[in-house]
Design a protein around this motif. Structure first.
Motif, PDB file in Angstrom:
ATOM      1  N   ARG A  32       1.052  -1.270   0.201  1.00  0.00           N
ATOM      2  CA  ARG A  32      -0.086   0.038  -0.142  1.00  0.00           C
ATOM      3  C   ARG A  32       0.681   1.363   0.111  1.00  0.00           C
ATOM      4  N   THR A  33       2.503   1.065   0.293  1.00  0.00           N
ATOM      5  CA  THR A  33       2.960   2.145   0.823  1.00  0.00           C
ATOM      6  C   THR A  33       3.705   2.542  -0.408  1.00  0.00           C
ATOM      7  N   LEU A  34       3.934   1.656  -0.681  1.00  0.00           N
ATOM      8  CA  LEU A  34       4.739   1.632  -2.608  1.00  0.00           C
ATOM      9  C   LEU A  34       3.338   2.027  -3.706  1.00  0.00           C
ATOM     10  N   LEU A  35       2.340   1.745  -3.757  1.00  0.00           N
ATOM     11  CA  LEU A  35       1.246   1.981  -4.389  1.00  0.00           C
ATOM     12  C   LEU A  35       1.576   3.878  -4.446  1.00  0.00           C
ATOM     13  N   LEU A  36       1.568   4.093  -3.022  1.00  0.00           N
ATOM     14  CA  LEU A  36       0.609   5.688  -2.574  1.00  0.00           C
ATOM     15  C   LEU A  36       2.567   6.381  -3.374  1.00  0.00           C
ATOM     16  N   TRP A  37       3.526   5.565  -3.090  1.00  0.00           N
ATOM     17  CA  TRP A  37       4.536   6.853  -3.743  1.00  0.00           C
ATOM     18  C   TRP A  37       4.312   6.580  -4.908  1.00  0.00           C
ATOM     19  N   ALA A  38       3.860   5.614  -5.608  1.00  0.00           N
ATOM     20  CA  ALA A  38       3.859   5.261  -7.161  1.00  0.00           C
ATOM     21  C   ALA A  38       3.060   6.335  -7.316  1.00  0.00           C
ATOM     22  N   ARG A  39       1.480   6.710  -6.789  1.00  0.00           N
ATOM     23  CA  ARG A  39       0.939   7.947  -7.281  1.00  0.00           C
ATOM     24  C   ARG A  39       1.468   8.994  -6.507  1.00  0.00           C
ATOM     25  N   GLN A  40       2.585   9.703  -5.905  1.00  0.00           N
ATOM     26  CA  GLN A  40       2.908  10.685  -6.009  1.00  0.00           C
ATOM     27  C   GLN A  40       4.154  10.880  -6.641  1.00  0.00           C
ATOM     28  N   GLY A  41       4.507  10.083  -7.192  1.00  0.00           N
ATOM     29  CA  GLY A  41       5.891  10.195  -8.042  1.00  0.00           C
ATOM     30  C   GLY A  41       6.624  10.203  -7.484  1.00  0.00           C
ATOM     31  N   LYS A  42       7.188   9.444  -6.234  1.00  0.00           N
ATOM     32  CA  LYS A  42       8.170   9.430  -5.616  1.00  0.00           C
ATOM     33  C   LYS A  42       8.957   8.363  -5.972  1.00  0.00           C
ATOM     34  N   VAL A  43       8.005   7.526  -6.887  1.00  0.00           N
ATOM     35  CA  VAL A  43       8.690   5.765  -7.464  1.00  0.00           C
ATOM     36  C   VAL A  43       8.425   5.706  -8.354  1.00  0.00           C
ATOM     37  N   LEU A  44       9.663   5.352  -9.208  1.00  0.00           N
ATOM     38  CA  LEU A  44       9.047   5.196 -10.773  1.00  0.00           C
ATOM     39  C   LEU A  44       7.943   3.747 -11.238  1.00  0.00           C
ATOM     40  N   VAL A  55      -2.852  -2.676 -12.400  1.00  0.00           N
ATOM     41  CA  VAL A  55      -2.119  -3.019 -12.051  1.00  0.00           C
ATOM     42  C   VAL A  55      -0.813  -2.437 -12.416  1.00  0.00           C
ATOM     43  N   TRP A  56       0.241  -2.111 -11.136  1.00  0.00           N
ATOM     44  CA  TRP A  56       1.128  -1.562 -10.998  1.00  0.00           C
ATOM     45  C   TRP A  56       2.244  -2.669 -11.366  1.00  0.00           C
ATOM     46  N   ARG A  57       3.081  -1.657 -12.209  1.00  0.00           N
ATOM     47  CA  ARG A  57       4.816  -2.851 -12.771  1.00  0.00           C
ATOM     48  C   ARG A  57       5.833  -1.936 -12.179  1.00  0.00           C
ATOM     49  N   PHE A  58       7.111  -2.762 -11.324  1.00  0.00           N
ATOM     50  CA  PHE A  58       8.325  -1.712 -10.730  1.00  0.00           C
ATOM     51  C   PHE A  58       9.471  -2.608 -11.679  1.00  0.00           C
ATOM     52  N   ARG A  59       9.932  -1.506 -12.381  1.00  0.00           N
ATOM     53  CA  ARG A  59      11.445  -2.090 -12.748  1.00  0.00           C
ATOM     54  C   ARG A  59      12.809  -2.461 -11.401  1.00  0.00           C
ATOM     55  N   HIS A  60      13.526  -3.341 -11.325  1.00  0.00           N
ATOM     56  CA  HIS A  60      14.769  -3.281 -10.424  1.00  0.00           C
ATOM     57  C   HIS A  60      15.628  -1.916 -10.441  1.00  0.00           C
ATOM     58  N   ALA A  61      16.140  -1.849 -10.878  1.00  0.00           N
ATOM     59  CA  ALA A  61      16.529  -0.190 -11.391  1.00  0.00           C
ATOM     60  C   ALA A  61      15.980   0.744 -11.058  1.00  0.00           C
ATOM     61  N   ASP A  62      14.383   0.964 -11.574  1.00  0.00           N
ATOM     62  CA  ASP A  62      14.747   2.161 -10.881  1.00  0.00           C
ATOM     63  C   ASP A  62      14.168   1.623  -9.372  1.00  0.00           C
ATOM     64  N   LEU A  63      13.810   0.717  -8.977  1.00  0.00           N
ATOM     65  CA  LEU A  63      13.925   0.786  -7.381  1.00  0.00           C
ATOM     66  C   LEU A  63      15.441   0.932  -6.804  1.00  0.00           C
ATOM     67  N   ASP A  64      16.220   0.401  -7.224  1.00  0.00           N
ATOM     68  CA  ASP A  64      17.707   0.918  -6.659  1.00  0.00           C
ATOM     69  C   ASP A  64      17.466   2.246  -6.986  1.00  0.00           C
ATOM     70  N   ALA A  65      17.197   2.827  -8.159  1.00  0.00           N
ATOM     71  CA  ALA A  65      18.036   4.281  -7.736  1.00  0.00           C
ATOM     72  C   ALA A  65      17.825   4.571  -7.027  1.00  0.00           C
ATOM     73  N   ILE A  66      16.083   4.767  -6.347  1.00  0.00           N
ATOM     74  CA  ILE A  66      15.643   5.142  -4.786  1.00  0.00           C
ATOM     75  C   ILE A  66      16.213   4.604  -3.982  1.00  0.00           C
ATOM     76  N   LEU A  68      19.471   4.451  -3.696  1.00  0.00           N
ATOM     77  CA  LEU A  68      20.994   4.988  -3.685  1.00  0.00           C
ATOM     78  C   LEU A  68      21.298   6.329  -3.847  1.00  0.00           C
ATOM     79  N   GLY A  69      19.462   6.742  -3.979  1.00  0.00           N
ATOM     80  CA  GLY A  69      19.290   8.525  -4.032  1.00  0.00           C
ATOM     81  C   GLY A  69      19.442   9.255  -2.812  1.00  0.00           C
ATOM     82  N   PRO A  70      19.076  10.583  -3.098  1.00  0.00           N
ATOM     83  CA  PRO A  70      19.569  11.529  -1.616  1.00  0.00           C
ATOM     84  C   PRO A  70      18.608  11.048  -0.380  1.00  0.00           C
ATOM     85  N   ALA A  71      18.954  10.498   1.000  1.00  0.00           N
ATOM     86  CA  ALA A  71      17.739  10.596   1.647  1.00  0.00           C
ATOM     87  C   ALA A  71      16.686  11.850   2.083  1.00  0.00           C
TER      88      ALA A  71
END
Length: 80
Positions: A32-44, A55-66, A68-71
């Motif tokens: 639920r948190t991940l889907l909220l972040w996706a709707r808010q644009g925080k996660v691609l 139905v949502w799908r996510f890529r490993h590379a995009d999650l790794d970028a999150i 490794l990004g700044p806190a």
């Protein structure tokens, strides 16, 4: 040839698509948190069409970028 200890960085894995549940488990958050972040644009994330529900799908590379990004996102100017 030296075998790789972890193939999670291979190009095939980086292009792998994950469901919302799999991606949430990877980030150690609730789906639920991940889907909220996706709707808010925080996660691609990518919405698939053709279904009555989103139905949502996510890529490993995009999650790794999150991960490794700044806190804390940088601000336009420093507040004193």
């Amino acid at each position: 040839m030296i075998p790789q200890a972890c193939d999670s960085a291979s190009p095939a894995t980086l292009a792998q698509w994950l469901t919302a549940s799999e991606a949430a488990a990877y980030l150690r958050v609730e789906p639920r948190t991940l889907l909220l972040w996706a709707r808010q644009g925080k996660v691609l994330g990518f919405k698939l069409s053709g279904t009555s529900r989103h139905v949502w799908r996510f890529r490993h590379a995009d999650l790794d970028a999150i991960l490794l990004g700044p806190a804390v996102p940088p601000t336009e100017r420093m507040v004193q």
